[in-house]
Design a protein around this motif. Structure first.
Motif, PDB file in Angstrom:
ATOM      1  N   LYS A 117       0.839  -1.208   0.000  1.00  0.00           N
ATOM      2  CA  LYS A 117       0.000   0.000   0.000  1.00  0.00           C
ATOM      3  C   LYS A 117       0.871   1.254   0.000  1.00  0.00           C
ATOM      4  CE  LYS A 117      -3.830   2.212   2.456  1.00  0.00           C
ATOM      5  NZ  LYS A 117      -4.830   2.057   3.552  1.00  0.00           N
ATOM      6  N   PHE A 118       1.919   1.260   0.821  1.00  0.00           N
ATOM      7  CA  PHE A 118       2.787   2.434   0.910  1.00  0.00           C
ATOM      8  C   PHE A 118       3.515   2.667  -0.413  1.00  0.00           C
ATOM      9  CE2 PHE A 118       6.328   5.081   2.161  1.00  0.00           C
ATOM     10  CZ  PHE A 118       5.811   5.883   3.165  1.00  0.00           C
ATOM     11  N   PHE A 119       4.001   1.591  -1.029  1.00  0.00           N
ATOM     12  CA  PHE A 119       4.709   1.735  -2.306  1.00  0.00           C
ATOM     13  C   PHE A 119       3.776   2.311  -3.374  1.00  0.00           C
ATOM     14  CE2 PHE A 119       8.170  -1.746  -1.613  1.00  0.00           C
ATOM     15  CZ  PHE A 119       8.578  -1.078  -0.460  1.00  0.00           C
ATOM     16  N   GLY A 120       2.507   1.880  -3.352  1.00  0.00           N
ATOM     17  CA  GLY A 120       1.548   2.429  -4.285  1.00  0.00           C
ATOM     18  C   GLY A 120       1.355   3.921  -4.093  1.00  0.00           C
ATOM     19  N   LEU A 121       1.346   4.355  -2.834  1.00  0.00           N
ATOM     20  CA  LEU A 121       1.206   5.786  -2.541  1.00  0.00           C
ATOM     21  C   LEU A 121       2.438   6.559  -2.989  1.00  0.00           C
ATOM     22  CD1 LEU A 121      -0.406   5.559   1.017  1.00  0.00           C
ATOM     23  CD2 LEU A 121      -1.530   6.279  -1.094  1.00  0.00           C
ATOM     24  N   MET A 122       3.607   5.935  -2.891  1.00  0.00           N
ATOM     25  CA  MET A 122       4.837   6.585  -3.348  1.00  0.00           C
ATOM     26  C   MET A 122       4.794   6.889  -4.836  1.00  0.00           C
ATOM     27  SD  MET A 122       7.868   4.551  -1.292  1.00  0.00           S
ATOM     28  CE  MET A 122       9.183   5.385  -2.216  1.00  0.00           C
ATOM     29  N   LEU A 123       4.070   6.066  -5.591  1.00  0.00           N
ATOM     30  CA  LEU A 123       4.013   6.239  -7.040  1.00  0.00           C
ATOM     31  C   LEU A 123       2.913   7.207  -7.477  1.00  0.00           C
ATOM     32  CD1 LEU A 123       4.615   2.522  -8.051  1.00  0.00           C
ATOM     33  CD2 LEU A 123       6.202   4.433  -8.353  1.00  0.00           C
ATOM     34  N   LYS A 124       2.174   7.730  -6.507  1.00  0.00           N
ATOM     35  CA  LYS A 124       1.171   8.754  -6.798  1.00  0.00           C
ATOM     36  C   LYS A 124       1.721  10.105  -6.356  1.00  0.00           C
ATOM     37  CE  LYS A 124      -2.665   5.516  -6.172  1.00  0.00           C
ATOM     38  NZ  LYS A 124      -3.899   5.188  -5.420  1.00  0.00           N
ATOM     39  N   GLY A 143       2.776  13.772  -1.544  1.00  0.00           N
ATOM     40  CA  GLY A 143       3.958  14.270  -0.849  1.00  0.00           C
ATOM     41  C   GLY A 143       4.021  13.832   0.592  1.00  0.00           C
ATOM     42  N   TYR A 144       2.862  13.543   1.186  1.00  0.00           N
ATOM     43  CA  TYR A 144       2.809  13.201   2.608  1.00  0.00           C
ATOM     44  C   TYR A 144       3.618  11.946   2.906  1.00  0.00           C
ATOM     45  CZ  TYR A 144       0.601  12.850   7.237  1.00  0.00           C
ATOM     46  OH  TYR A 144       0.367  12.781   8.586  1.00  0.00           O
ATOM     47  N   VAL A 145       3.479  10.885   2.073  1.00  0.00           N
ATOM     48  CA  VAL A 145       4.203   9.648   2.355  1.00  0.00           C
ATOM     49  C   VAL A 145       5.703   9.830   2.128  1.00  0.00           C
ATOM     50  CG1 VAL A 145       2.234   8.153   1.909  1.00  0.00           C
ATOM     51  CG2 VAL A 145       3.788   8.706   0.042  1.00  0.00           C
ATOM     52  N   LEU A 146       6.079  10.680   1.179  1.00  0.00           N
ATOM     53  CA  LEU A 146       7.500  10.944   0.965  1.00  0.00           C
ATOM     54  C   LEU A 146       8.094  11.668   2.166  1.00  0.00           C
ATOM     55  CD1 LEU A 146       7.525  12.018  -2.799  1.00  0.00           C
ATOM     56  CD2 LEU A 146       8.135   9.789  -1.824  1.00  0.00           C
ATOM     57  N   GLU A 147       7.319  12.582   2.765  1.00  0.00           N
ATOM     58  CA  GLU A 147       7.792  13.273   3.971  1.00  0.00           C
ATOM     59  C   GLU A 147       8.006  12.291   5.108  1.00  0.00           C
ATOM     60  OE1 GLU A 147       5.202  17.277   2.872  1.00  0.00           O
ATOM     61  OE2 GLU A 147       4.873  16.246   4.775  1.00  0.00           O
ATOM     62  N   LEU A 170      11.438  18.722 -13.018  1.00  0.00           N
ATOM     63  CA  LEU A 170      11.092  17.376 -12.559  1.00  0.00           C
ATOM     64  C   LEU A 170      10.303  16.645 -13.643  1.00  0.00           C
ATOM     65  CD1 LEU A 170      10.013  18.178  -8.881  1.00  0.00           C
ATOM     66  CD2 LEU A 170      12.007  16.835  -9.586  1.00  0.00           C
ATOM     67  N   PRO A 171      10.397  15.313 -13.681  1.00  0.00           N
ATOM     68  CA  PRO A 171       9.668  14.558 -14.708  1.00  0.00           C
ATOM     69  C   PRO A 171       8.156  14.576 -14.449  1.00  0.00           C
ATOM     70  CG  PRO A 171      10.674  13.057 -13.141  1.00  0.00           C
ATOM     71  CD  PRO A 171      11.205  14.433 -12.813  1.00  0.00           C
ATOM     72  N   GLU A 172       7.391  14.213 -15.460  1.00  0.00           N
ATOM     73  CA  GLU A 172       5.946  14.161 -15.320  1.00  0.00           C
ATOM     74  C   GLU A 172       5.473  12.832 -14.759  1.00  0.00           C
ATOM     75  OE1 GLU A 172       3.984  15.205 -18.918  1.00  0.00           O
ATOM     76  OE2 GLU A 172       4.745  17.273 -18.929  1.00  0.00           O
ATOM     77  N   LEU A 173       6.274  11.783 -14.894  1.00  0.00           N
ATOM     78  CA  LEU A 173       5.886  10.462 -14.423  1.00  0.00           C
ATOM     79  C   LEU A 173       6.993   9.871 -13.547  1.00  0.00           C
ATOM     80  CD1 LEU A 173       4.439   8.950 -17.727  1.00  0.00           C
ATOM     81  CD2 LEU A 173       3.138   9.776 -15.757  1.00  0.00           C
ATOM     82  N   PRO A 174       6.631   9.088 -12.522  1.00  0.00           N
ATOM     83  CA  PRO A 174       7.645   8.435 -11.697  1.00  0.00           C
ATOM     84  C   PRO A 174       8.311   7.307 -12.467  1.00  0.00           C
ATOM     85  CG  PRO A 174       5.458   7.676 -11.065  1.00  0.00           C
ATOM     86  CD  PRO A 174       5.254   8.778 -12.082  1.00  0.00           C
ATOM     87  N   THR A 175       9.564   7.018 -12.119  1.00  0.00           N
ATOM     88  CA  THR A 175      10.295   5.938 -12.784  1.00  0.00           C
ATOM     89  C   THR A 175      10.752   4.861 -11.793  1.00  0.00           C
ATOM     90  OG1 THR A 175      12.370   7.172 -12.564  1.00  0.00           O
ATOM     91  CG2 THR A 175      11.117   7.469 -14.615  1.00  0.00           C
ATOM     92  N   GLY A 176      10.228   4.933 -10.579  1.00  0.00           N
ATOM     93  CA  GLY A 176      10.706   4.017  -9.542  1.00  0.00           C
ATOM     94  C   GLY A 176       9.894   2.756  -9.375  1.00  0.00           C
ATOM     95  N   LYS A 177       8.919   2.495 -10.256  1.00  0.00           N
ATOM     96  CA  LYS A 177       8.022   1.357 -10.050  1.00  0.00           C
ATOM     97  C   LYS A 177       8.764   0.021 -10.057  1.00  0.00           C
ATOM     98  CE  LYS A 177       3.786  -0.834 -11.711  1.00  0.00           C
ATOM     99  NZ  LYS A 177       2.660  -0.769 -12.699  1.00  0.00           N
ATOM    100  N   ASP A 178       9.645  -0.201 -11.017  1.00  0.00           N
ATOM    101  CA  ASP A 178      10.344  -1.487 -11.101  1.00  0.00           C
ATOM    102  C   ASP A 178      11.193  -1.731  -9.863  1.00  0.00           C
ATOM    103  OD1 ASP A 178       9.191  -1.949 -13.548  1.00  0.00           O
ATOM    104  OD2 ASP A 178      10.958  -1.380 -14.714  1.00  0.00           O
ATOM    105  N   ASP A 225      10.657  -4.798  -7.190  1.00  0.00           N
ATOM    106  CA  ASP A 225      11.731  -5.722  -6.825  1.00  0.00           C
ATOM    107  C   ASP A 225      11.926  -5.759  -5.310  1.00  0.00           C
ATOM    108  OD1 ASP A 225      14.247  -7.343  -7.496  1.00  0.00           O
ATOM    109  OD2 ASP A 225      15.080  -5.661  -6.357  1.00  0.00           O
ATOM    110  N   LEU A 226      11.899  -4.591  -4.683  1.00  0.00           N
ATOM    111  CA  LEU A 226      12.063  -4.518  -3.232  1.00  0.00           C
ATOM    112  C   LEU A 226      10.903  -5.203  -2.522  1.00  0.00           C
ATOM    113  CD1 LEU A 226      13.425  -3.575  -0.653  1.00  0.00           C
ATOM    114  CD2 LEU A 226      12.341  -1.333  -0.985  1.00  0.00           C
ATOM    115  N   LEU A 227       9.687  -4.997  -3.015  1.00  0.00           N
ATOM    116  CA  LEU A 227       8.522  -5.613  -2.382  1.00  0.00           C
ATOM    117  C   LEU A 227       8.601  -7.132  -2.428  1.00  0.00           C
ATOM    118  CD1 LEU A 227       5.743  -5.313  -1.061  1.00  0.00           C
ATOM    119  CD2 LEU A 227       4.749  -5.199  -3.358  1.00  0.00           C
ATOM    120  N   VAL A 228       8.996  -7.673  -3.568  1.00  0.00           N
ATOM    121  CA  VAL A 228       9.125  -9.132  -3.689  1.00  0.00           C
ATOM    122  C   VAL A 228      10.143  -9.650  -2.683  1.00  0.00           C
ATOM    123  CG1 VAL A 228       9.868 -11.012  -5.189  1.00  0.00           C
ATOM    124  CG2 VAL A 228       8.385  -9.203  -6.100  1.00  0.00           C
TER     125      VAL A 228
END
Length: 270
Positions: free
Chosen positions: A89-96, A99-103, A242-250, A254-257
């Motif tokens: 759930k947290f990783f999904g929020l990071m990809l949206k 800003g709150y979860v990044l803080e 800053l980019p328009e889309l996140p690139t950290g999904k992969d 990998d970390l989640l697995v």
């Protein structure tokens, strides 16, 4: 300023009592923002791991596991509010554009950490986009709409505390758009912004309820400042590199697995 001292040992006891293994736990809220009063509660935020069996079998989180754990109350004499999310759930929020979860993830007030927490922090830079500016604009607008209500309802002049949250959010957003860095501390942000009235507002908030109210003459001034900073954040978004889309999904996948596999068979605390 009468800032509250953080008792990490007592906070660690609450982390140790968590029902699931934690990837990290940090302090958010007024302590992170730089203006905690002597009686401020502690906002603990973090990421926990549900057992592998609960997330891959028929009995998923909705059938026993908790993808969000919340606990509040007074413990060891400290008033605290603990909220953690399961890693997925947290990783999904990071990809949206949240800003709150990044803080929370990048908070320097760390109660519990792991090597995976450090890995998440490294991936966070690839989750920041220019559209995170919308998060801060939206939060600031919501806070500003709530700000005058105590005054209009006959509860006396508006309080300083909500106004500090408005300024904190706007300065965090402006700094993020310009630098790509997450900084939620109003005092350090103001080293660059150099708004001469912020130190006084913080001092009034820390002085207590009797001084933590705004004078009638102040309200129009702060409304103009709010509008000016909103325009500044909008301009910073428009010119941000800053980019328009996140690139950290992969990397997050990998970390989640790896986290799930390493947590296989972990006993849930009782």
């Amino acid at each position: 300023m009468n800032a509250q001292v953080i008792d990490y040992e007592k906070l660690q006891k609450q982390v140790d009592a968590h029902p699931y293994p934690l990837v990290f736990a940090t302090i958010s809220g007024a302590h992170l923002y730089g203006f905690p009063s002597a009686d401020s509660d502690f906002d603990l935020r973090g990421v926990h791991l549900l057992p592998l069996e609960q997330v891959v079998g028929l009995d998923g989180p909705e059938c026993g596991g908790e993808d969000t754990v919340e606990k509040e109350g007074v413990h060891d004499g400290l008033e605290m509010d603990l909220v953690t999310h399961d890693a997925k759930k947290f990783f999904g929020l990071m990809l949206k554009k949240n800003g709150y979860v990044l803080e929370q993830l990048l908070s320097p007030l760390v109660v519990h950490t792991t090597p995976e927490h450090e890995e998440m922090k490294a991936i966070a830079k690839d989750c920041i986009t220019k559209f995170h500016g919308h998060h801060y604009l939206g939060f600031a607008a919501t806070q500003w709409k709530l700000f005058p209500k105590p005054h209009l309802s006959g509860d006396g002049p508006p309080r300083v505390k909500p106004l500090l949250y408005v300024y904190r959010v706007l300065l965090t957003g402006i700094h993020l758009m310009r630098s790509g860095e997450v900084d939620a501390n109003l005092l350090t942000l103001n080293e660059t912004a150099k708004l001469p009235y912020l130190d006084e507002l913080v001092e009034r908030k820390l002085a207590g309820p009797e001084k933590g109210r705004l004078d009638e003459a102040d309200i129009e001034f702060h409304e103009r400042e709010y509008e000016r900073l909103v325009a500044e954040l909008e301009a910073a978004m428009a010119t941000s590199t800053l980019p328009e889309l996140p690139t950290g999904k992969d990397a997050l996948n990998d970390l989640l697995v790896r986290l799930r596999v390493s947590n296989r068979g972990t006993e849930v605390a009782t």
